[in-house]
Design a protein around this motif. Structure first.
Motif, PDB file in Angstrom:
ATOM      1  N   ARG A 496      52.407  -4.637  23.662  1.00 42.59           N
ATOM      2  CA  ARG A 496      51.449  -3.793  24.390  1.00 42.59           C
ATOM      3  C   ARG A 496      50.061  -4.431  24.410  1.00 42.59           C
ATOM      4  NH1 ARG A 496      50.852   0.901  21.460  1.00 42.59           N
ATOM      5  NH2 ARG A 496      52.273   0.333  19.780  1.00 42.59           N
ATOM      6  N   LEU A 497      49.688  -5.028  23.279  1.00 41.08           N
ATOM      7  CA  LEU A 497      48.403  -5.715  23.242  1.00 41.08           C
ATOM      8  C   LEU A 497      48.417  -6.932  24.164  1.00 41.08           C
ATOM      9  CD1 LEU A 497      45.593  -6.235  22.137  1.00 41.08           C
ATOM     10  CD2 LEU A 497      46.629  -7.319  20.136  1.00 41.08           C
ATOM     11  N   ALA A 498      49.539  -7.664  24.183  1.00 43.59           N
ATOM     12  CA  ALA A 498      49.636  -8.850  25.051  1.00 43.59           C
ATOM     13  C   ALA A 498      49.485  -8.467  26.519  1.00 43.59           C
ATOM     14  CB  ALA A 498      50.961  -9.563  24.817  1.00 43.59           C
ATOM     15  N   GLU A 499      50.033  -7.334  26.912  1.00 43.91           N
ATOM     16  CA  GLU A 499      49.895  -6.886  28.291  1.00 43.91           C
ATOM     17  C   GLU A 499      48.436  -6.596  28.634  1.00 43.91           C
ATOM     18  OE1 GLU A 499      54.285  -4.761  28.771  1.00 43.91           O
ATOM     19  OE2 GLU A 499      52.491  -3.551  28.408  1.00 43.91           O
ATOM     20  N   ALA A 500      47.715  -5.974  27.686  1.00 46.33           N
ATOM     21  CA  ALA A 500      46.296  -5.713  27.928  1.00 46.33           C
ATOM     22  C   ALA A 500      45.514  -7.015  28.014  1.00 46.33           C
ATOM     23  CB  ALA A 500      45.740  -4.828  26.809  1.00 46.33           C
ATOM     24  N   VAL A 501      45.883  -7.986  27.185  1.00 47.10           N
ATOM     25  CA  VAL A 501      45.217  -9.289  27.236  1.00 47.10           C
ATOM     26  C   VAL A 501      45.464  -9.956  28.583  1.00 47.10           C
ATOM     27  CG1 VAL A 501      45.190 -11.615  26.254  1.00 47.10           C
ATOM     28  CG2 VAL A 501      45.247  -9.620  24.740  1.00 47.10           C
ATOM     29  N   GLU A 502      46.704  -9.880  29.075  1.00 47.31           N
ATOM     30  CA  GLU A 502      47.007 -10.480  30.380  1.00 47.31           C
ATOM     31  C   GLU A 502      46.156  -9.846  31.479  1.00 47.31           C
ATOM     32  OE1 GLU A 502      48.769 -13.054  31.070  1.00 47.31           O
ATOM     33  OE2 GLU A 502      49.386 -13.349  28.991  1.00 47.31           O
ATOM     34  N   GLY A 503      45.952  -8.540  31.392  1.00 47.26           N
ATOM     35  CA  GLY A 503      45.103  -7.885  32.372  1.00 47.26           C
ATOM     36  C   GLY A 503      43.673  -8.396  32.321  1.00 47.26           C
ATOM     37  N   ARG A 504      43.157  -8.610  31.099  1.00 44.53           N
ATOM     38  CA  ARG A 504      41.797  -9.130  30.990  1.00 44.53           C
ATOM     39  C   ARG A 504      41.726 -10.581  31.462  1.00 44.53           C
ATOM     40  NH1 ARG A 504      37.796  -6.452  28.509  1.00 44.53           N
ATOM     41  NH2 ARG A 504      39.076  -4.811  29.456  1.00 44.53           N
ATOM     42  N   LYS A 614      49.184  -7.807  11.135  1.00 52.20           N
ATOM     43  CA  LYS A 614      47.894  -7.130  11.199  1.00 52.20           C
ATOM     44  C   LYS A 614      46.814  -8.050  11.755  1.00 52.20           C
ATOM     45  CE  LYS A 614      48.853  -4.059   7.290  1.00 52.20           C
ATOM     46  NZ  LYS A 614      48.396  -3.610   5.940  1.00 52.20           N
ATOM     47  N   GLY A 615      47.195  -9.252  12.177  1.00 56.35           N
ATOM     48  CA  GLY A 615      46.247 -10.237  12.674  1.00 56.35           C
ATOM     49  C   GLY A 615      45.646  -9.848  14.010  1.00 56.35           C
ATOM     50  N   PRO A 616      44.791 -10.690  14.563  1.00 55.05           N
ATOM     51  CA  PRO A 616      44.025 -10.331  15.767  1.00 55.05           C
ATOM     52  C   PRO A 616      44.879 -10.048  16.984  1.00 55.05           C
ATOM     53  CG  PRO A 616      43.764 -12.664  15.235  1.00 55.05           C
ATOM     54  CD  PRO A 616      44.427 -12.032  14.067  1.00 55.05           C
ATOM     55  N   THR A 617      46.066 -10.674  17.100  1.00 57.66           N
ATOM     56  CA  THR A 617      46.930 -10.418  18.251  1.00 57.66           C
ATOM     57  C   THR A 617      48.222  -9.720  17.844  1.00 57.66           C
ATOM     58  OG1 THR A 617      47.888 -12.638  18.029  1.00 57.66           O
ATOM     59  CG2 THR A 617      46.034 -12.373  19.556  1.00 57.66           C
ATOM     60  N   ARG A 618      48.283  -9.258  16.580  1.00 57.74           N
ATOM     61  CA  ARG A 618      49.454  -8.541  16.057  1.00 57.74           C
ATOM     62  C   ARG A 618      50.708  -9.412  16.061  1.00 57.74           C
ATOM     63  NH1 ARG A 618      46.429  -5.053  13.422  1.00 57.74           N
ATOM     64  NH2 ARG A 618      44.991  -3.956  14.790  1.00 57.74           N
ATOM     65  N   CYS A 619      50.532 -10.724  16.070  1.00 59.73           N
ATOM     66  CA  CYS A 619      51.648 -11.663  16.002  1.00 59.73           C
ATOM     67  C   CYS A 619      51.530 -12.482  14.719  1.00 59.73           C
ATOM     68  CB  CYS A 619      51.654 -12.616  17.200  1.00 59.73           C
ATOM     69  SG  CYS A 619      52.316 -11.916  18.697  1.00 59.73           S
ATOM     70  N   PRO A 620      52.572 -12.526  13.895  1.00 63.47           N
ATOM     71  CA  PRO A 620      52.516 -13.365  12.701  1.00 63.47           C
ATOM     72  C   PRO A 620      52.644 -14.838  13.073  1.00 63.47           C
ATOM     73  CG  PRO A 620      54.678 -12.341  12.887  1.00 63.47           C
ATOM     74  CD  PRO A 620      53.839 -11.767  13.991  1.00 63.47           C
ATOM     75  N   ALA A 661      49.463 -20.706  22.272  1.00 64.22           N
ATOM     76  CA  ALA A 661      50.784 -20.316  21.771  1.00 64.22           C
ATOM     77  C   ALA A 661      51.183 -18.948  22.298  1.00 64.22           C
ATOM     78  CB  ALA A 661      50.785 -20.293  20.248  1.00 64.22           C
ATOM     79  N   VAL A 662      52.458 -18.798  22.629  1.00 63.49           N
ATOM     80  CA  VAL A 662      53.036 -17.524  23.048  1.00 63.49           C
ATOM     81  C   VAL A 662      54.246 -17.258  22.175  1.00 63.49           C
ATOM     82  CG1 VAL A 662      54.182 -16.258  24.892  1.00 63.49           C
ATOM     83  CG2 VAL A 662      52.221 -17.709  25.413  1.00 63.49           C
ATOM     84  N   GLU A 663      54.341 -16.060  21.600  1.00 64.44           N
ATOM     85  CA  GLU A 663      55.461 -15.717  20.727  1.00 64.44           C
ATOM     86  C   GLU A 663      56.534 -14.963  21.517  1.00 64.44           C
ATOM     87  OE1 GLU A 663      55.736 -16.672  17.540  1.00 64.44           O
ATOM     88  OE2 GLU A 663      53.886 -17.761  17.893  1.00 64.44           O
ATOM     89  N   PRO A 910      48.110 -16.416  18.761  1.00 64.19           N
ATOM     90  CA  PRO A 910      49.439 -16.382  19.381  1.00 64.19           C
ATOM     91  C   PRO A 910      49.662 -15.072  20.118  1.00 64.19           C
ATOM     92  CG  PRO A 910      49.613 -15.978  17.029  1.00 64.19           C
ATOM     93  CD  PRO A 910      48.187 -16.363  17.280  1.00 64.19           C
ATOM     94  N   MET A 911      50.311 -15.175  21.249  1.00 67.59           N
ATOM     95  CA  MET A 911      50.552 -14.001  22.091  1.00 67.59           C
ATOM     96  C   MET A 911      52.025 -13.678  22.124  1.00 67.59           C
ATOM     97  SD  MET A 911      47.901 -12.679  23.869  1.00 67.59           S
ATOM     98  CE  MET A 911      48.554 -12.349  25.503  1.00 67.59           C
TER      99      MET A 911
END
Length: 924
Positions: A496-504, A614-620, A661-663, A910-911
């Motif tokens: 969900r966060l990645a989708e918001a990032v893509e929009g920005r 819990k990191g900035p993009t919620r991806c370990p 990077a993309v996860e 990472p996204m």
């Protein structure tokens, strides 16, 4: 000038002999462990580890309420044969049974009808058919100085001493009072998974502007090792613990804050009565939609054991924190202050004199079993590199500013290599825009920038002497608005966060011109992160960094004027200096160590970036960043290692590569907090840790392979390899203190090899700071007249010059720090210093420097170079210390190459893959 520093560290006295303490030890035992495991499996049918009992809450209850309990053993919840409780005397069954029964009931939801309610009766029953046998206490003589020496000569305490010894010390000290300046302090023990603390209780009071602010003295007690030391250490650090009496947040914004509960024992008199404070966590429960006790807090169970007294409820404590810190019916509770919940008028930190007084009190309380480690003495007078003087005869500030501007221009010429620098400024406040435009020319020594382009375009240019900088300023508009993250909880948070990032990212792509041919940076003014705390993941900072990187632009951020306490000119200056750093326009000053350092020396630094869910993009993710600095090489001084192309690239290019990077979707949603990147994730830039899920050993082997490969690429000239042991040992276990050996490097399960096999002129230096575990002891300078204070320099023990490998680096107080009167007392304010508690006491930290590998006599002999002049380890420690200094910065926490490697980690974002991006990078 002080010639000695004293560290707040203690070690077993070898003249005292074994430090034996007769203790009562309790194990859960097979019968009780089996019964509790069965109940746990029934209560939590979805548990991934039903055999692992959640004993943290039970341990907290017993420590706080069972008289005589000193400490709890590790891993007792997984094996009933391991020691569970250590106590001064056996806890009677009439105390133990109700505590265990109450805890077991708490494993179940209130609405469930379970058999747990009668566990207390079964523990007390004499009927063999229904009784559950309580285990029997055993008497054991515990050696609190038990030590094993590693092959490299490092003394390591027995494993249980890491938690048992601090508890024993805390109770020993809590039995004494501390008197200073007419004030008497009493201490309580605070035990948690993060260690053991002594907290003065009740708190001190400080009246300011008609309001009372509360604070306490706090001592942190931890056990550590030091490379090659003959005895392990006990560190006792001091600080101010502040208490919150007004919370400037709404309940749903409270993620989790520590609450210490002071409750009298509901049992008969016993040892250590009233010496503990019970640790709990208060936070907003989004499932219940209310404030609640969280993270295994024992507070909800205490009323079940003590029905007489009134205990605070979460909502009541949040609303009236001052009422509870003053106590109600022999029960008190204090909310530990954190800056996120509002301002506090008591400043952090203690002054050197108070730290010295507390340190002397600790030394007296631990004698004769533990003694203070010897003072450290200066090993050199070359404290700093060749920095520009700040003042002098016929030398005003304008002279230094002009020289600094000249240095910055030269660094920009090297970094830009004749290309123009394009800077886009997206501002929200006119004041910030004006400050940025005014500060740039001053920093590089140019006249005020000239306006260029059409009349309706806010564009400026600074150029001359091989440097051209074009600046275009525009309102930020929707770019700086909060991210609209979906609240659809059925889908992974990272997706969900990645989708918001893509929009920005799409919004950014619509606002910028074509990709720049030269270097390009974007400065964006955004609100402080506290503005976005109400809606999780809505802070746009990381999304904008990703978006700008996809457009080939570096990024820097500046907060709104109302969201920071620092002045506008100061913030504008630091914004531009960080832009220059990202461009690689920075170089360490010439050192002043001596001829023992090769003239063509290069520096290499390694930093491990670790993000959990819990990191900035919620991806370990875990990624190793490698940076190389070649001071005498002209263009391309600062470089980073691109593992995919197996080549060194300019530092700004490394930053852009790190952002790409993309996860995979499944990985991002399913991996645990300690997981790393998946096998299918794209990896470019830096050293990507190719790890399979759940295979820690594979991750370590891959990282170590990459480190060896990088070392091979550094063999062409003398190299100083810098690594932060606390940061890197998780993926390079050979850097653990117990694994270290002089002039040897260990990888994996292989035997350690001499370090010169990885480079004939390789030197390896490890640094370590206190970090969150107090690994490096606090310190203060002192002299024979009883004066105490601070001093900068490199310090060592009385070992012979070529034997000593471990040194201390202490930096000066920044010239920007406020000057406080000597002798200021915060714990016992005098009539002349009534406002002392409101002062911030800035204490420089100690950086431990270990010269692990150098060209010692033995290393040269093993390499067949007996005739060469051996290294002096103190010189390499001095060089590392001098790398903390730069004309543009206050003393750095780490050497400049490590500083650059760590800050490069800001671009590791990472996204999670989305339907739009899949699992391939959309970056160029």
């Amino acid at each position: 000038m002080y010639q000695n520093i004293r560290v707040a560290a203690y070690e077993p006295d070898p003249l005292h002999g074994p430090l034996r303490e007769e203790m009562r030890v309790l194990r859960l035992g097979e019968e009780l462990h089996t019964e509790l495991t069965r109940m746990h499996a029934e209560a939590d049918k979805g548990s991934a580890r039903p055999d692992r009992l959640p004993v943290r809450r039970l341990n907290s209850l017993l420590q706080a309420l069972a008289p005589g309990v000193i400490a709890t053993g590790r891993k007792a919840g997984t094996d009933g044969r391991l020691p569970w409780l250590y106590a001064r005397e056996a806890v009677p069954p009439e105390v133990l049974a109700p505590v265990i029964g109450t805890w077991a009931t708490g494993m179940y939801r209130e609405e469930e009808d379970t058999e747990s309610a009668d566990l207390e009766q079964r523990l007390r029953s004499d009927d063999p058919a229904e009784a559950v046998q309580l285990p029997h206490w055993e008497v054991e003589s515990v050696d609190l100085a038990e030590t094993v020496t590693s092959a490299g000569g490092t003394a390591e305490p027995a494993a249980r001493l890491y938690h048992l010894l601090p508890e024993w010390i805390a109770f020993r000290l809590a039995a004494r009072t501390f008197r200073t300046g007419g004030t008497t302090l009493h201490f309580r023990v605070e035990s948690s998974g993060n260690g053991v603390r002594l907290v003065s209780w009740p708190p001190q009071r400080y009246g300011r502007r008609g309001q009372t602010w509360y604070y306490s003295a706090c001592l942190n007690i931890t056990v550590h090792t030091v490379p090659f030391a003959q005895r392990f250490r006990v560190h006792v650090s001091t600080q101010v613990r502040r208490w919150a009496t007004q919370l400037d947040v709404r309940p749903h914004q409270l993620g989790g804050t520590t609450v210490l509960l002071d409750a009298p024992l509901p049992w008969p008199e016993g040892p250590d009565r009233g010496h503990r404070l019970m640790v709990n966590t208060l936070g907003y429960d989004r499932r219940l939609k209310e404030l609640a006790w969280r993270h295994h807090s024992p507070a909800p169970l205490v009323p079940e054991l003590d029905i007489v007294r009134n205990y605070p409820q979460p909502a009541e404590l949040f609303t009236h924190p001052e009422r509870w810190i003053n106590g109600s019916g022999n029960v008190a509770a204090g909310i530990v202050y954190h800056p996120s919940i509002g301002p506090h008028k008591v400043g952090p930190g203690l002054m050197p004199r108070e730290r010295a007084d507390l340190d002397a009190w600790v030394e007296e309380g631990l004698s004769p079993m533990l003694i203070r480690v010897p003072d450290l003495t200066r090993v050199t007078r070359s404290n700093t590199p060749s920095l520009l003087p700040r003042s002098g005869a016929a030398r005003g500030p304008d002279v230094r500013d002009a020289q600094l501007a000249l240095q910055r221009r030269a660094a920009l010429v090297r970094a830009l290599k004749g290309r123009p620098l394009e800077v886009d400024v997206f501002w929200q406040s006119p004041e910030t825009r004006a400050a940025l435009l005014a500060e740039l020319p001053k920093l590089i020594g140019f006249p005020t920038g000239e306006r260029v382009g059409p009349a309706d375009e806010d564009a400026w240019r600074c150029r001359g002497e091989g440097v051209e900088i074009r600046v275009r300023a525009r309102p930020a508009g929707p770019l700086a608005e909060a991210l609209p993250v979906s609240r659809e909880r059925r889908r992974p948070r990272a997706v969900r966060l990645a989708e918001a990032v893509e929009g920005r990212c799409r919004l950014v792509a619509d606002r910028v011109a074509a990709r720049p041919d030269g270097a390009a940076v974007v400065i964006t003014e955004i609100a402080g992160k506290e503005r976005f705390a109400a809606v999780a993941d809505s802070d746009p900072k990381h999304a904008l960094r990703i978006a700008w990187a996809r457009q080939g632009r570096l990024s820097q951020f500046v907060n709104l004027p109302e969201d920071t306490d620092s002045g506008l000119e100061h913030r504008a200056r630091w914004t531009w200096l960080d832009v220059f750093r990202q461009l690689g326009a920075i170089s360490p000053p010439a050192h002043r160590v001596g001829a023992g350092v090769p003239g063509d020396l290069q520096y290499a630094a390694l930093w491990l970036v670790r993000h959990t869910r819990k990191g900035p993009t919620r991806c370990p993710v875990r990624r190793l960043v490698g940076v190389r600095v070649r001071p005498g090489d002209g263009p391309g001084v600062i470089e980073g290692w691109d593992a995919e192309r197996a080549e060194w690239v300019p530092y700004p290019k490394l930053l852009l590569l790190l952002s790409q990077a993309v996860e995979p979707v499944a990985e991002a949603g399913e991996r645990g907090s300690m997981g790393g990147p998946g096998d299918g994730a794209a990896a470019r830039g830096g050293l990507r840790l190719a790890a399979r899920p759940g295979v820690e050993q594979h991750r370590q082997r891959e990282t170590e392979r990459q480190i060896r490969a990088l070392l091979f690429q550094l063999r062409d000239r003398p190299t100083l390899l810098l690594a932060d042991a606390g940061n890197l040992r998780q993926c390079w276990p050979g850097l653990g203190n117990g694994e270290l050996d002089r002039d040897m490097l260990g990888f994996g399960t292989e035997s350690a090899q001499r370090h010169t096999l990885y480079g004939d002129d390789l030197r390896v230096v490890l640094v370590r700071d206190a970090n969150a575990r107090e690994e490096v002891a606090e310190w203060y300078a002192h002299d024979a007249k009883g004066k105490v204070g601070f001093a900068e320099g490199v310090w060592g023990t009385a070992e012979t010059e070529r034997e000593s490998r471990v040194f201390a680096s202490t930096a000066s107080t920044p010239h920007t720090a406020a000057k406080l009167p000597k002798g200021l007392m915060k714990l016992a304010p005098t009539a002349q210093g009534r406002t002392a508690p409101g002062k911030t006491a800035w204490n420089p930290g100690q950086l431990e420097i270990t010269v692990l590998g150098c060209l010692s006599e033995k290393a040269l002999a093993d390499s067949g170079r007996e005739g060469d002049l051996p290294d002096r380890p103190a010189e390499w420690a001095t060089l590392t210390h001098q790398l903390r200094y730069h004309d543009d910065y206050p003393p750095l926490a780490r050497p400049l190459p490590l500083h650059l490697a760590r800050l490069a980690g800001e671009y590791v974002l990472p996204m999670a893959g989305t339907k739009e991006t899949g699992s391939a990078s959309s970056a160029p």
